[in-house]
Scaffold this active site. Structure first.
Site, PDB file in Angstrom:
ATOM      1  N   ARG A 148       5.006  53.492 -29.537  1.00 24.01           N
ATOM      2  CA  ARG A 148       5.211  54.926 -29.349  1.00 24.01           C
ATOM      3  C   ARG A 148       5.088  55.624 -30.698  1.00 24.01           C
ATOM      4  NH1 ARG A 148      10.778  57.922 -27.490  1.00 24.01           N
ATOM      5  NH2 ARG A 148      11.124  57.948 -29.748  1.00 24.01           N
ATOM      6  N   ASP A 211       6.283  60.807 -26.480  1.00 23.47           N
ATOM      7  CA  ASP A 211       7.369  61.396 -25.698  1.00 23.47           C
ATOM      8  C   ASP A 211       7.488  62.879 -26.041  1.00 23.47           C
ATOM      9  OD1 ASP A 211      10.857  60.326 -25.177  1.00 23.47           O
ATOM     10  OD2 ASP A 211       9.712  62.030 -24.396  1.00 23.47           O
ATOM     11  N   ARG A 284      10.555  55.974 -15.262  1.00 24.27           N
ATOM     12  CA  ARG A 284      11.352  55.527 -16.410  1.00 24.27           C
ATOM     13  C   ARG A 284      12.818  55.241 -16.069  1.00 24.27           C
ATOM     14  NH1 ARG A 284      10.804  54.603 -21.240  1.00 24.27           N
ATOM     15  NH2 ARG A 284      12.010  56.253 -22.235  1.00 24.27           N
ATOM     16  N   TRP A 403      16.623  69.965 -25.534  1.00 19.17           N
ATOM     17  CA  TRP A 403      16.547  69.059 -26.692  1.00 19.17           C
ATOM     18  C   TRP A 403      15.688  67.865 -26.355  1.00 19.17           C
ATOM     19  CZ3 TRP A 403      18.029  63.903 -27.334  1.00 19.17           C
ATOM     20  CH2 TRP A 403      17.770  63.430 -28.628  1.00 19.17           C
TER      21      TRP A 403
END
Ligand code: CS2
Ligand code: MG
Length: 403
Positions: A148, A211, A284, A403
């Site tokens: 990632r 992400d 996920r 966030w």
């Protein structure tokens, strides 16, 4: 019958807060389950101690499904992250007990191994694109097949996923929420160059993931997905907040970049429409927050009908107990995709000795009976709980944001 005689909640803070449920039986066999909910740990500890444990005493630990239904339907107020994390901890501990009683690793109880090992992805990150790629080259060198990429955003003091430490990332960093500042425009400009440079440096034989952490609107997510298409990302994660599952139709209309979502989902109902309408490619949801192994298998079975694969959450705030359970699940499930593996701090690993191993980009839960993980209660007692919140995000004009 294996009668449940006692159950205790162990709160400890070896590197970060963890909540663990330990269920004991009259045969001396015990099991453990992760009950950690980052930033709301004590809510789950209380839900277990004050509302669940009294109902467990005297029940047959072998009756995993019956106890799951009892805790889910019996609460009346169904679902939600606190409830489903508490149920997950009970479920995981009962699978651990069943495996120990049978003398088998849990994956054997789930139908046996469907593959040789579980492919995991690591977290390469850095303040700059160059630092991120350097970290990614290090992960490639260690044999990771999936990496990632999260990089700092020029013009922003901080962003999601960029850690101060080389190997693990713990965003719950203060006794009251840290306030970060966010700019989608600055962020959107920064990701395509990161992937372009990453492909130049890493080549095409490694999966690259990213992400977006719930921060885009659907059309912005479509835009970013399209901008990244030339670099073939393995997935774009949490592109937009998923309360409105229909909004993912907009993303699908604009990009073929695979979409992953679900680390904050706590039940099959959070993702049924996304899966049935094939609006995502990876789910996920994971053991600790989605009702345990029992419920996660239901989610995976639904996903399998629509060629959606698993991509379980595996951040630092999910304990080694969850990691072990996720590896048993990932080894056995037919539609496995990838497992996130954010390494834990050394003190965490010491409190939670475990059989799982990493080797050349793959992991295996080991063949110890049960989950193959334990908690050293004496060592755990030395790490006092320390209140820690996840940050909050504000836009540059002060608007409270995701966030
Ligand atoms: C992240 C997590 O691992 C991930 O994909 O989204 O770092 C997440 O921010 C934390 O688990 C929240 O506690
Ligand atoms: Mg995420």
């Amino acid at each position: 019958m294996l009668r449940i005689t006692n159950a205790r909640v162990i709160v400890t803070c070896p590197g970060r807060n963890f909540v663990t449920l330990k269920i004991e039986t009259d045969a001396g066999v015990y099991g453990i389950g992760d009950a950690t909910l980052n930033g709301r740990e004590l809510a789950v500890a209380s839900y277990l101690e004050d509302h669940v444990i009294p109902c467990l005493i005297g029940k047959d630990a072998h009756r995993i499904e019956d106890i799951w239904q009892y805790l889910y339907r019996g609460a009346y107020w169904r679902r939600g992250p606190v409830t489903m994390t508490a149920i997950a901890a009970v479920d995981t501990a009962l699978w651990d007990i069943k495996g120990k009683a049978a003398g088998l690793p849990v994956y054997q109880l789930l139908g046996g191994a469907a593959r040789e090992g579980v492919m995991v992805y690591g977290h390469a990150n850095g303040e700059t694109i160059e630092a991120t790629i350097e970290a990614a080259l290090d992960y490639k060198e260690q044999g990771y097949k999936a990496i990632r990429l999260q990089s700092g955003v020029p013009g922003l003091a901080s962003t999601y996923g960029v850690s101060k430490d080389k190997y693990f990332y713990e965003p719950a960093d203060a006794a009251l929420p840290t306030e970060n500042v966010w700019s989608t425009e600055k962020y959107m400009r920064s990701v395509p160059p990161l992937f372009a440079k990453a492909r130049d440096a890493l080549g095409w034989d490694v999966h690259l993931l990213h992400d977006a952490h719930h921060r885009l609107t659907p059309i912005e997510a479509g835009r970013l997905g399209r901008d990244l298409e030339p670099y073939r990302p393995f997935w774009l994660e949490d592109p937009t907040p998923a309360e409105n599952q229909d909004s993912f139709r907009l993303i699908r209309q604009h990009t073929t970049t695979p979409i992953a979502v679900g680390e904050i989902f706590s039940s099959i109902h959070d993702c049924r429409s996304l899966i049935e309408n094939q609006l995502i490619d990876y789910i996920r949801a994971t053991v600790v927050h989605a009702g345990g192994i029992t419920h996660l298998r239901r989610i995976a079975a639904l996903a399998d009908l629509y060629q959606v694969r698993t991509g379980c959450h595996g951040a630092t705030d999910l304990s080694p107990v969850c990691m072990a359970a996720a590896l048993h699940f990932g080894l056995s499930v037919p539609n496995f995709g990838v497992q996130e593996y954010m390494r834990h701090a050394a003190e965490t690993d010491a409190v939670f000795p475990h059989a799982y191993r990493f080797e050349r980009g793959m992991m295996h839960p080991g063949d110890a009976p049960g989950l193959g993980v334990d908690i050293d209660e004496a060592l755990a007692a030395r790490y006092e709980y320390k209140r820690a919140y996840l940050p909050v995000n504000r836009l540059e004009d002060g608007t409270l944001f995701n966030w």
